[in-house]
Write an enzyme that holds these catalytic residues in place. Sequence first.
Site, PDB file in Angstrom:
ATOM      1  N   ARG A 101       0.891  -1.185   0.000  1.00  0.00           N
ATOM      2  CA  ARG A 101       0.000   0.000   0.000  1.00  0.00           C
ATOM      3  C   ARG A 101       0.913   1.215   0.000  1.00  0.00           C
ATOM      4  O   ARG A 101       1.618   1.469   0.991  1.00  0.00           O
ATOM      5  CB  ARG A 101      -0.922   0.007   1.222  1.00  0.00           C
ATOM      6  CG  ARG A 101      -1.601   1.353   1.417  1.00  0.00           C
ATOM      7  CD  ARG A 101      -2.755   1.333   2.384  1.00  0.00           C
ATOM      8  NE  ARG A 101      -3.904   0.673   1.801  1.00  0.00           N
ATOM      9  CZ  ARG A 101      -5.163   0.814   2.241  1.00  0.00           C
ATOM     10  NH1 ARG A 101      -5.418   1.594   3.271  1.00  0.00           N
ATOM     11  NH2 ARG A 101      -6.149   0.190   1.669  1.00  0.00           N
ATOM     12  N   HIS A 128      -7.091   0.778  -6.733  1.00  0.00           N
ATOM     13  CA  HIS A 128      -7.359  -0.053  -5.552  1.00  0.00           C
ATOM     14  C   HIS A 128      -8.026  -1.346  -6.045  1.00  0.00           C
ATOM     15  O   HIS A 128      -9.211  -1.587  -5.818  1.00  0.00           O
ATOM     16  CB  HIS A 128      -8.253   0.705  -4.573  1.00  0.00           C
ATOM     17  CG  HIS A 128      -8.274   0.160  -3.176  1.00  0.00           C
ATOM     18  ND1 HIS A 128      -7.554  -0.959  -2.794  1.00  0.00           N
ATOM     19  CD2 HIS A 128      -8.934   0.576  -2.060  1.00  0.00           C
ATOM     20  CE1 HIS A 128      -7.773  -1.192  -1.507  1.00  0.00           C
ATOM     21  NE2 HIS A 128      -8.599  -0.286  -1.040  1.00  0.00           N
ATOM     22  N   ASP A 222     -17.414   7.140  -2.057  1.00  0.00           N
ATOM     23  CA  ASP A 222     -16.094   7.055  -1.410  1.00  0.00           C
ATOM     24  C   ASP A 222     -15.795   8.429  -0.816  1.00  0.00           C
ATOM     25  O   ASP A 222     -16.458   9.423  -1.151  1.00  0.00           O
ATOM     26  CB  ASP A 222     -15.014   6.637  -2.434  1.00  0.00           C
ATOM     27  CG  ASP A 222     -13.635   6.430  -1.790  1.00  0.00           C
ATOM     28  OD1 ASP A 222     -13.564   6.290  -0.545  1.00  0.00           O
ATOM     29  OD2 ASP A 222     -12.632   6.416  -2.544  1.00  0.00           O
ATOM     30  N   ARG A 289     -13.562  -8.414   1.051  1.00  0.00           N
ATOM     31  CA  ARG A 289     -12.157  -8.081   0.798  1.00  0.00           C
ATOM     32  C   ARG A 289     -11.282  -9.323   0.947  1.00  0.00           C
ATOM     33  O   ARG A 289     -10.418  -9.604   0.117  1.00  0.00           O
ATOM     34  CB  ARG A 289     -11.686  -6.972   1.758  1.00  0.00           C
ATOM     35  CG  ARG A 289     -12.294  -5.587   1.506  1.00  0.00           C
ATOM     36  CD  ARG A 289     -11.884  -5.036   0.157  1.00  0.00           C
ATOM     37  NE  ARG A 289     -10.444  -5.033   0.026  1.00  0.00           N
ATOM     38  CZ  ARG A 289      -9.646  -4.059   0.493  1.00  0.00           C
ATOM     39  NH1 ARG A 289     -10.168  -2.994   1.051  1.00  0.00           N
ATOM     40  NH2 ARG A 289      -8.329  -4.147   0.332  1.00  0.00           N
TER      41      ARG A 289
HETATM   42  N1   CP Z   1     -11.323   0.015   1.951  1.00  0.00           N
HETATM   43  C1   CP Z   1     -10.085  -0.006   2.456  1.00  0.00           C
HETATM   44  O1   CP Z   1      -9.118  -0.193   1.747  1.00  0.00           O
HETATM   45  O2   CP Z   1     -10.015   0.187   3.796  1.00  0.00           O
HETATM   46  P1   CP Z   1      -8.671   0.427   4.613  1.00  0.00           P
HETATM   47  O3   CP Z   1      -8.096   1.731   4.153  1.00  0.00           O
HETATM   48  O4   CP Z   1      -9.078   0.431   6.046  1.00  0.00           O
HETATM   49  O5   CP Z   1      -7.735  -0.709   4.310  1.00  0.00           O
HETATM   50  N1  NVA Z   2      -9.962   6.805  -2.055  1.00  0.00           N
HETATM   51  C1  NVA Z   2      -9.665   6.394  -0.708  1.00  0.00           C
HETATM   52  C2  NVA Z   2      -9.901   4.930  -0.540  1.00  0.00           C
HETATM   53  C3  NVA Z   2      -9.667   4.407   0.833  1.00  0.00           C
HETATM   54  C4  NVA Z   2      -9.864   2.929   0.946  1.00  0.00           C
HETATM   55  C5  NVA Z   2      -8.229   6.756  -0.362  1.00  0.00           C
HETATM   56  O1  NVA Z   2      -7.346   6.561  -1.199  1.00  0.00           O
HETATM   57  O2  NVA Z   2      -7.996   7.232   0.739  1.00  0.00           O
END
Ligand code: CP
Ligand code: NVA
Length: 303
Positions: A101, A128, A222, A289
């Site tokens: 990440r 993502h 989102d 997930r």
């Molecule tokens: N949706 C998602 O990726 O959640 P987190 O940021 O908590 O991993």
């Molecule tokens: N668009 C958001 C998604 C979080 C899971 C971000 O990147 O923070």
Amino acid sequence: MKQNLLTFADWTPSAMQNLLELAHTIKQTPAAYAKVLAGKSVAAVFEKPSLRTRVSFDIGINKLGGHMVYLDCQAGKLAGREDAKDMAANLSCWADAIVGRVNAHSTLEQFVSASRVPVINALCDMYHPCQALADYLTLYETFGKVDGLTMAYVGDGNNVTHSLLLVGALLGCHQIVVTPPGHTADATIVAKAKAIGQQTRAQISETTQVSDARGADVLYADTWLSMGDTTPLATIKEKFMPYQVNEALMAQTGARYVLHCQPAHRDLEITSTLIDSEQSLVMRQAENRMHGQNAILTHLLGA
Ligand code: CP
Ligand code: NVA
């Protein structure tokens, strides 16, 4: 040959459909997959915070018989102590896969170039993919199909939007992307999704008008400000408030269900009551997930 999972952009519709069905099968029959990662280890590098991704990878890898090592880079940027490519080369000496990440997609590309083992994108600035797979698995369970459904994404054009576009196009899901002016999705990714849609008959449209979401089966929300975006909320709130996903918009569009990847900001991008309503698939998405990611791990690392 080593495969990675950075975007799904280069996947075929049939490969995407197979992965979706694998995720569904793993969820139904977990015991049959309990040794897929036996003796294998996954290194998970997180430059940004996470609840769902971190925990669902850790527990999911455990359920496949494997082991995850979590590396927290939040206290010091990944590239600060050593180069990303050196980190990935070292990790691939011991680990069987790297989950990342990261702030910038280019960091994942550096991981890929230096790693001897598969690299999986657990969110970057542009994509993502693990989230999108879980979301379409949720629609598959709810409607019995994804092909021919219509999703309207309402809000900021971001990493989640991009992955929903690509994976949705591969699976034949029509998509209406509704964003405020100046917050559109990346034009190259939209064009790629439209090109994929030529093969699957998925129709992709972009608009700034929420009224264009009429007829969607599901709405998707989102956060208005993604991780790393330091724009003060006050400066965009007025612009985004007309794009709030709420009960009135559900009624106006006729959508049956609402999705949100979480973390959610109650009464900003989505109303608190809608998240908690019977129309909400939010917790099912979170649950899925793990199953989606376990399908990715099985595809990349399984015998
Ligand atoms: N949706 C998602 O990726 O959640 P987190 O940021 O908590 O991993
Ligand atoms: N668009 C958001 C998604 C979080 C899971 C971000 O990147 O923070």
